[in-house]
Scaffold this motif. Structure first.
Motif, PDB file in Angstrom:
ATOM      1  N   SER A  99       0.833  -1.209   0.000  1.00  0.00           N
ATOM      2  CA  SER A  99       0.000   0.000   0.000  1.00  0.00           C
ATOM      3  C   SER A  99       0.865   1.256   0.000  1.00  0.00           C
ATOM      4  N   HIS A 100       2.002   1.172   0.670  1.00  0.00           N
ATOM      5  CA  HIS A 100       2.916   2.315   0.741  1.00  0.00           C
ATOM      6  C   HIS A 100       4.234   1.831   1.333  1.00  0.00           C
ATOM      7  N   LEU A 101       5.218   2.714   1.416  1.00  0.00           N
ATOM      8  CA  LEU A 101       6.572   2.284   1.749  1.00  0.00           C
ATOM      9  C   LEU A 101       7.015   2.693   3.155  1.00  0.00           C
ATOM     10  N   SER A 103       7.809   1.698   7.036  1.00  0.00           N
ATOM     11  CA  SER A 103       8.564   0.508   7.440  1.00  0.00           C
ATOM     12  C   SER A 103       7.672  -0.660   7.832  1.00  0.00           C
ATOM     13  N   ASP A 104       6.451  -0.386   8.308  1.00  0.00           N
ATOM     14  CA  ASP A 104       5.600  -1.492   8.771  1.00  0.00           C
ATOM     15  C   ASP A 104       4.753  -2.088   7.645  1.00  0.00           C
ATOM     16  N   HIS A 105       5.063  -1.710   6.391  1.00  0.00           N
ATOM     17  CA  HIS A 105       4.340  -2.299   5.254  1.00  0.00           C
ATOM     18  C   HIS A 105       5.299  -2.891   4.219  1.00  0.00           C
ATOM     19  N   MET A 106       6.593  -2.574   4.372  1.00  0.00           N
ATOM     20  CA  MET A 106       7.597  -3.138   3.455  1.00  0.00           C
ATOM     21  C   MET A 106       8.657  -3.958   4.204  1.00  0.00           C
ATOM     22  N   GLY A 195      -4.686  -0.695   3.519  1.00  0.00           N
ATOM     23  CA  GLY A 195      -3.389  -0.241   4.022  1.00  0.00           C
ATOM     24  C   GLY A 195      -3.596   0.700   5.191  1.00  0.00           C
ATOM     25  N   ASP A 196      -3.014   1.884   5.103  1.00  0.00           N
ATOM     26  CA  ASP A 196      -3.118   2.861   6.192  1.00  0.00           C
ATOM     27  C   ASP A 196      -4.013   4.046   5.842  1.00  0.00           C
ATOM     28  N   ALA A 197      -5.007   3.834   4.977  1.00  0.00           N
ATOM     29  CA  ALA A 197      -5.967   4.919   4.752  1.00  0.00           C
ATOM     30  C   ALA A 197      -6.767   5.172   6.033  1.00  0.00           C
ATOM     31  N   CYS A 241      -5.185  -2.353   7.437  1.00  0.00           N
ATOM     32  CA  CYS A 241      -4.099  -3.237   7.865  1.00  0.00           C
ATOM     33  C   CYS A 241      -4.060  -3.408   9.378  1.00  0.00           C
ATOM     34  N   HIS A 242      -4.496  -2.364  10.118  1.00  0.00           N
ATOM     35  CA  HIS A 242      -4.186  -2.333  11.552  1.00  0.00           C
ATOM     36  C   HIS A 242      -5.398  -2.452  12.478  1.00  0.00           C
ATOM     37  N   PHE A 243      -6.547  -2.884  11.973  1.00  0.00           N
ATOM     38  CA  PHE A 243      -7.709  -2.998  12.857  1.00  0.00           C
ATOM     39  C   PHE A 243      -7.550  -4.209  13.794  1.00  0.00           C
TER      40      PHE A 243
HETATM   41 ZN   LIG Z   1       0.994   1.129   8.975  1.00  0.00          ZN
END
Ligand SMILES: [Zn+2]
Length: 263
Positions: A99-101, A103-106, A195-197, A241-243
């Motif tokens: 979703s984006h770069l 650190s907690d997604h790559m 992701g983190d939207a 991602c974080h629910f």
């Molecule tokens: Zn995140």
């Protein structure tokens, strides 16, 4: 953790660890009505990881966790064990979309300078590659980690790009310049992997809260409200991602109105 169904597809959470946040990380927030999301020590703990889904002959990873990290903010390192528990090795994955770069997604894309998912193409938005690699948006170290996987990266340019049949991208900028959601479709159902939207369930109803780590908070807010509206369509669910429990959120009818439920 429970999988999310969308039509004929099963989307498995791949738990990697925990992010330890503060209530004040959501600017403008008032947690009075959301105390169930706050731990006794006052922190808000969020799961970190990614999602695994079989699409035809493809094994697809959506977001890649934080990796072997032990800091005040992140406790990670479980993702490959979560993958093994589902009967898979890193080499089985052929398609990754991040979703984006941040650190907690790559995190697992690169480990000690080595590519982890050796057989995968990694799809990432061109605007994020520009921001994090060329403009050093999170510093030189992140850029170097990303350069280590450059050979497997395929840049996503534009909106609504088809990655595989049943998997398209959606430009959802704000949290980062190229932040991208992934839309899984099967039958009459759609799952928007966010992701983190959005970071925590309070934001389903507290639509004005902003998040400290949004690169462009105003744009992130506009994007979030647009996604919440989109989720009102029948058969549509959101999977941030974080629910808690890495669960999806959907609107269901309730006493003449609608309310959000997780799971
Ligand atoms: Zn995140």
């Amino acid at each position: 953790m429970q999988a999310t169904r969308v039509g004929d597809l099963t989307v498995h959470p791949l738990f990697d660890g925990t992010a330890i946040m503060n209530q004040g990380d959501w600017t403008g927030s008032d947690w009075t009505d959301h105390q169930h999301l706050v731990d006794p020590d006052g922190h808000v703990r969020l799961p970190v990881g990614g999602f695994l889904v079989h699409l035809g002959d493809h094994l697809v990873l959506l977001d890649a966790g934080v990796g072997e990290v032990h800091t005040e903010m992140y406790e990670g390192g479980e993702m490959l064990r979560s993958l093994a528990a589902l009967g898979h090795q890193p080499g089985d994955i052929d398609t990754i979309v991040v979703s984006h770069l941040h650190s907690d997604h790559m995190g697992w894309l690169e480990n000690d300078g080595q590519i982890v998912f050796v057989n995968a193409t990694v799809h990432v938005a061109a605007a994020d590659w520009q921001h994090f690699v060329h403009d050093l948006g999170d510093g030189r170290r992140r850029a170097n980690r990303l350069l280590a996987i450059q050979s497997q990266v395929q840049l996503i340019d534009g909106d609504d790009v088809t990655i595989l049949p049943g998997l398209t991208t959606r430009a959802t900028p704000g949290h980062t310049p190229g932040h991208t959601s992934m839309v899984l479709s099967s039958g009459h159902e759609r799952l928007i992997v966010l992701g983190d939207a959005m970071h925590c369930p309070a934001q389903l109803t507290e639509t004005e809260w902003e998040f400290l780590y949004d690169v462009d908070p105003a744009l992130a807010g506009t994007t979030r409200r647009r996604l919440l509206q989109e989720a009102e369509a029948p058969g549509t669910a959101l999977l941030p991602c974080h629910f808690p429990g890495m669960q999806a959120a959907r609107l269901v009818p309730a006493e003449g109105t609608k309310r959000w439920v997780l799971g």
